[in-house]
Design a protein around this motif. Structure first.
Motif, mmCIF file in Angstrom:
data_model
loop_
_atom_site.group_PDB
_atom_site.id
_atom_site.type_symbol
_atom_site.label_atom_id
_atom_site.label_comp_id
_atom_site.label_asym_id
_atom_site.label_seq_id
_atom_site.Cartn_x
_atom_site.Cartn_y
_atom_site.Cartn_z
ATOM 1 N N GLU A 98 0.833 -1.204 0.000
ATOM 2 C CA GLU A 98 0.000 0.000 0.000
ATOM 3 C C GLU A 98 0.863 1.248 0.000
ATOM 4 O O GLU A 98 0.532 2.249 -0.647
ATOM 5 C CB GLU A 98 -0.927 -0.015 1.213
ATOM 6 N N TRP A 99 1.981 1.189 0.709
ATOM 7 C CA TRP A 99 2.870 2.351 0.795
ATOM 8 C C TRP A 99 3.509 2.642 -0.560
ATOM 9 O O TRP A 99 3.693 3.804 -0.926
ATOM 10 C CB TRP A 99 3.945 2.093 1.845
ATOM 11 N N LYS A 100 3.813 1.595 -1.309
ATOM 12 C CA LYS A 100 4.386 1.793 -2.638
ATOM 13 C C LYS A 100 3.400 2.517 -3.542
ATOM 14 O O LYS A 100 3.768 3.448 -4.276
ATOM 15 C CB LYS A 100 4.779 0.444 -3.237
ATOM 16 N N ALA A 101 2.143 2.110 -3.485
ATOM 17 C CA ALA A 101 1.121 2.774 -4.302
ATOM 18 C C ALA A 101 0.944 4.222 -3.868
ATOM 19 O O ALA A 101 0.762 5.118 -4.705
ATOM 20 C CB ALA A 101 -0.204 2.013 -4.192
ATOM 21 N N LEU A 102 0.990 4.460 -2.559
ATOM 22 C CA LEU A 102 0.893 5.827 -2.055
ATOM 23 C C LEU A 102 2.047 6.661 -2.583
ATOM 24 O O LEU A 102 1.864 7.822 -2.996
ATOM 25 C CB LEU A 102 0.894 5.813 -0.532
ATOM 26 N N GLY A 103 3.257 6.093 -2.591
ATOM 27 C CA GLY A 103 4.421 6.821 -3.079
ATOM 28 C C GLY A 103 4.293 7.197 -4.542
ATOM 29 O O GLY A 103 4.679 8.303 -4.953
ATOM 30 N N GLU A 104 3.752 6.305 -5.343
ATOM 31 C CA GLU A 104 3.570 6.612 -6.763
ATOM 32 C C GLU A 104 2.581 7.757 -6.947
ATOM 33 O O GLU A 104 2.794 8.649 -7.783
ATOM 34 C CB GLU A 104 3.098 5.360 -7.496
ATOM 35 N N SER A 214 18.191 4.467 3.592
ATOM 36 C CA SER A 214 18.321 4.611 2.137
ATOM 37 C C SER A 214 17.668 5.894 1.638
ATOM 38 O O SER A 214 18.135 6.514 0.679
ATOM 39 C CB SER A 214 17.721 3.401 1.425
ATOM 40 N N PHE A 215 16.576 6.285 2.278
ATOM 41 C CA PHE A 215 15.897 7.527 1.890
ATOM 42 C C PHE A 215 16.824 8.723 2.114
ATOM 43 O O PHE A 215 16.997 9.563 1.228
ATOM 44 C CB PHE A 215 14.617 7.682 2.702
ATOM 45 N N PHE A 216 17.415 8.806 3.293
ATOM 46 C CA PHE A 216 18.284 9.944 3.600
ATOM 47 C C PHE A 216 19.586 9.880 2.809
ATOM 48 O O PHE A 216 20.130 10.919 2.418
ATOM 49 C CB PHE A 216 18.576 9.982 5.103
ATOM 50 N N VAL A 449 4.236 12.521 5.850
ATOM 51 C CA VAL A 449 5.152 11.714 5.052
ATOM 52 C C VAL A 449 6.073 12.650 4.273
ATOM 53 O O VAL A 449 5.738 13.815 4.028
ATOM 54 C CB VAL A 449 4.394 10.771 4.093
ATOM 55 N N PHE A 450 7.216 12.126 3.867
ATOM 56 C CA PHE A 450 8.259 12.958 3.264
ATOM 57 C C PHE A 450 8.694 12.378 1.924
ATOM 58 O O PHE A 450 8.828 11.162 1.764
ATOM 59 C CB PHE A 450 9.463 13.048 4.200
ATOM 60 N N MET A 451 8.921 13.304 0.976
ATOM 61 C CA MET A 451 9.404 12.906 -0.341
ATOM 62 C C MET A 451 10.652 13.709 -0.674
ATOM 63 O O MET A 451 10.711 14.920 -0.419
ATOM 64 C CB MET A 451 8.356 13.147 -1.423
ATOM 65 N N ALA A 452 11.641 13.026 -1.239
ATOM 66 C CA ALA A 452 12.890 13.678 -1.623
ATOM 67 C C ALA A 452 13.163 13.436 -3.097
ATOM 68 O O ALA A 452 12.926 12.336 -3.618
ATOM 69 C CB ALA A 452 14.046 13.146 -0.783
ATOM 70 N N GLN A 459 11.385 10.022 -4.218
ATOM 71 C CA GLN A 459 11.394 8.844 -3.361
ATOM 72 C C GLN A 459 10.612 9.150 -2.093
ATOM 73 O O GLN A 459 10.826 10.177 -1.451
ATOM 74 C CB GLN A 459 12.836 8.450 -3.011
ATOM 75 N N LEU A 460 9.710 8.258 -1.728
ATOM 76 C CA LEU A 460 8.911 8.416 -0.506
ATOM 77 C C LEU A 460 9.618 7.725 0.653
ATOM 78 O O LEU A 460 10.042 6.571 0.535
ATOM 79 C CB LEU A 460 7.522 7.805 -0.701
ATOM 80 N N MET A 461 9.769 8.451 1.775
ATOM 81 C CA MET A 461 10.354 7.830 2.953
ATOM 82 C C MET A 461 9.502 6.631 3.369
ATOM 83 O O MET A 461 8.279 6.761 3.475
ATOM 84 C CB MET A 461 10.426 8.835 4.110
#
Length: 799
Positions: A98-104, A214-216, A449-452, A459-461
């Motif tokens: 679900e988080w992957k879909a949210l990130g997209e 990996s996000f940071f 939530v955070f995106m970089a 990329q979604l944290m």
């Protein structure tokens, strides 16, 4: 009990007794049929398998870590001291799929925001074609006219975003607010994760929770890749220690290995942004700003700003620096933008938003005003340019059409102020478990939530931090101001996740890199931290020496005690206070200096200093005299030397450590010269020599070095001239000279700097003396000469 039994067994675990989702409100733990969601099964089994005492101890470990790390919350306008970080020990769990879909979906939204802000400061077609009202943009205080037509050096306006999201009644995610200005919270998410690991040490490692590193790492590498000049750096711009999220700024800087900078650290030179360092101005080409844009440049933006850097906009225009995020991007945070985002997505992307925002109506149009008027009972109506969320009620807003506090009727208000207002649908958020009264209770929650922007794209944290309401039925309490709590967010995969860290593996040949630049402001604070800590130690030793003699002093006093009392008075130490106020003030000054460079201290060092400040404050609440006061000073001395040991043993031996050491040595040398000039005279009161040796912490050394009673010659030799005694003036001057010789600019083409010559002059003057020739007059002159070294140090490195 097997994990699967929790779902199938109608007899719930004891920790779920009484847990029930609210009618018509989705719950993160339970399905609609009342069974536990698969991603929660393992954690519930783990908690159920612990005894009540084991659970409390586990949760206490996480809370203790946060206290030791100094994580706190402070809100602007609050007079009270910062409060402990209110963390709920039970995480919010989300499945990785679900988080992957949210990130997209959020990546699409991030690109839409990028296109909108680029148009607003570029061709302005969205306003021209009627998709955005011109008046709404022009009235937004975050739309910065001086930035019109300015293209970012990186080619992008947005690099780091936060989204406030909540799960609505249909079970899907909704965006409650976009954060594009200087999003905060990523550092707190990291600290929440560390605290969670402490609370679930054995369970976490095998729980398939996706790691945050990996996000940071991707964001940091992306920042470094944007550096445009050879040898330039990336830094973090903070408003300073009084900012409510300063702890996070320092934490993130330490975690990413980046310089933490304030506006005064920077200067613009010929279109280039430079940081003032002890090695001279050095280029910085990427700046992650953590302050609102209006305060960034007092020349072209907010003239009253004392936080920014004059001429910064000039560096931005000449593409001498990349700002993260671009100045002016905060315009997108306006509530009113949410009303136009669905239409803008259709216009620019040709499709609806994958992750929609809550329904919002800008009241500048007649149809919209009519809709808001008709549905006011289910809305929050407030300022169009506000950045508050609909769950954070604010002055000037109206909840459920209640106009009682404004003194107007709704029709008049909408008609006269419609262009400045928006109506937003009130939402019922999903609930998630929190630990309360020995069991789990449901509480409404929202997640930041955070995106970089990385070299691979947005990329979604894999996580974030959740805010939980204080009660189960008050959605407006989903904020820390209203007594809410926070929780870690675990994104759980259905397969093992790899271990991860900020370190990268490479096949390249290893080359040791430079230890980094030291901004002049940081050097100044480290220097004064060394001085304040040493000064406090001297105050403690002198107070202890006086208080330990007090019980044996006759009623009429003695010449020595009279001299000591006068000396205490000269140095602001009240003899009638067991723990003098001056000591508390000195420790507070040390804490303030350390707070200015908090990114350069370990958790242990900071906890040690905070513990010292707390102990002094507690002792001040009790009236202590004589032996009790002397014992209290002993406790403080052990704590302050513990801090000094942590810092001096663990800090990397580079410029920062040198300034700290110089400050410490300078203060110790001044204090010893002052003490000897006051008490080490043949004509002085009896017991003065012994007092000097005691305050100088050299009693054992004196006994071993000199098989005679203390005399002026032995005391002056040991405490002034002996280069092997770490308490002597000679030792400290040698230390200062050694450290100054290793600082940048100690000599130029073989010629000593002004500071180097001054230190050498003091060293030479002291070394040619004997105990007999170093009389009181010379000691006074020596004290003054050592003190003047501060001026030369400031002139060369700090001013």
């Amino acid at each position: 009990m097997p994990n699967s039994a929790i779902v199938r067994n109608p007899d719930w675990p004891s920790i779920l007794k009484g847990y029930s989702a609210l009618p018509g409100v989705p719950d993160e733990l339970l399905r609609e049929d009342g069974s536990v969601r698969p991603e929660w099964v393992s954690l519930i089994a783990h908690l159920e398998g612990l005894s009540p005492d084991e659970r409390e101890r586990a949760f206490a470990r996480g809370a203790q870590y946060l206290r030791d790390a100094g994580v706190f919350v402070r809100h602007y306008g609050e007079e009270k001291s910062p409060r402990d970080w209110p963390m709920s020990p039970v995480p919010v769990i989300q499945p990785a799929s679900e988080w992957k879909a949210l990130g997209e979906g959020l990546a699409e939204r991030a690109e839409l925001l990028e296109e909108v802000v680029a148009d607003l400061y570029g061709e302005n077609r969205l306003v021209e074609q009627g998709h955005l009202p011109a008046g709404l943009i022009a009235s937004n205080p975050e739309w910065l006219r001086p930035l019109i037509g300015v293209k970012p050096a990186s080619g992008h306006f947005l690099h780091f975003l936060a989204f406030e999201i909540g799960r609505g009644s249909d079970g899907s995610w909704w965006v409650l607010g976009d954060r594009t200005q200087a999003p905060s919270g990523a550092g707190y998410a990291l600290e929440n994760r560390v605290a969670s690991v402490r609370a679930f040490p054995g369970y976490y490692s095998g729980s398939n929770v996706e790691r945050l590193a990996s996000f940071f790492r991707g964001f940091r590498d992306g920042l470094n890749a944007m550096r445009r000049e050879e040898g330039s750096r990336a830094g973090i711009l903070t408003p300073g220690p009084m900012n409510e999220t300063y702890f996070e700024h320092a934490y993130i800087a330490r975690y990413l290995g980046m310089m933490l900078l304030e506006g005064d650290d920077l200067v613009v030179d010929d279109g280039r942004l430079m940081v003032r360092t002890v090695s001279g101005p050095k280029p910085i080409s990427v700046l992650w700003r953590r302050m609102d844009a209006a305060w960034a440049d007092p020349l072209e933006l907010e003239a009253s700003s004392r936080l920014g850097t004059p001429g910064l906009l000039g560096a931005v225009r000449s593409q001498g620096v990349t700002m993260i995020n671009a100045l002016g991007a905060g315009v997108l945070e306006s509530r009113a933008f949410l009303a136009f985002m669905p239409r803008l997505s259709e216009v620019l992307h040709g499709k609806p938003l994958a992750v929609p925002n809550i329904a919002t109506w800008w009241c500048g149009g007649e149809a919209e005003r009519d809709h808001v008027r008709a549905n006011a009972a289910d809305m929050l109506i407030g300022p169009a340019n506000s950045t508050s969320l609909p769950l954070e009620f604010e002055p000037g807003a109206v909840l459920r059409g209640d106009m009682s506090e404004l003194g107007l009727d709704l029709d008049t208000w909408l008609a006269s102020q419609g262009r400045n207002l928006v109506g937003q649908e009130l939402v019922s958020l999903s609930t998630t478990p929190t630990w309360e009264d020995g069991g789990l209770k449901p509480r409404p929650m929202r997640i930041r939530v955070f995106m970089a922007r990385t070299r691979e794209g947005w990329q979604l944290m894999p996580g974030g931090f959740a805010r939980l309401a204080a009660t189960s039925r008050d959605p407006s309490a989903v904020s820390l101001r209203s007594g809410g709590t926070v929780a870690d967010v675990w994104v759980v995969s259905d397969k093992p996740v790899p271990e991860d860290s900020m370190l990268t593996h490479t096949e390249d040949v290893f080359v040791r890199t430079s230890p980094g630049l030291l901004p002049s402001r940081a050097a100044d604070n480290l220097f004064w931290l060394g001085r304040y800590v040493e000064r406090a130690e001297g105050q403690m030793r002198l107070t202890r020496a006086y208080m330990s003699r007090l019980p044996e002093t006759p009623a009429g006093g003695t010449p020595l005690m009279s001299r000591v009392e006068a000396y205490l008075d000269d140095h602001g130490l009240d003899k009638d206070e067991g723990v003098p106020d001056a000591i508390e003030r000195t420790i507070a000054a040390a804490v303030n200096a350390a707070n200015q460079v908090r990114d350069r201290f370990s958790v242990d060092a900071w906890a040690s200093l905070a513990d010292l400040e707390r102990t002094v404050g507690n002792m001040r609440k009790t009236v202590l005299t004589g032996d009790d006061a002397a014992s209290a000073m002993g406790v403080l001395l052990r704590k302050i030397t513990g801090f000094s040991g942590l810092v001096h043993e663990n800090m990397y031996r580079f410029s920062g450590w040198r300034f700290l050491t110089i400050g410490r040595s300078l203060e110790r040398a001044i204090g010893m010269a002052d003490l000897l000039s006051s008490f080490a005279e043949w004509s002085g009161p009896h017991g003065g020599f012994e007092l000097c040796v005691e305050v100088g912490d050299s009693v054992m050394t004196h006994r071993r070095r000199y098989p005679v009673a203390a005399s002026r010659d032995t005391v002056v030799d040991l405490l002034a001239l002996d280069p092997l005694n770490p308490r002597s003036i000679a030792f400290q001057i040698d230390e200062i000279r050694d450290q100054v010789s290793l600082l940048p600019g100690a000599d130029v083409n073989g010629q000593l700097s002004v500071l180097s010559r001054a230190v050498l002059r003091v060293q030479a003057e002291l070394s040619v003396n004997t105990p007999q020739s170093l009389d009181q007059t010379k000691l006074v002159d020596l004290r003054q000469a050592i003190g003047l070294l501060t001026n030369d140090l400031h002139s060369q490195f700090l001013d």
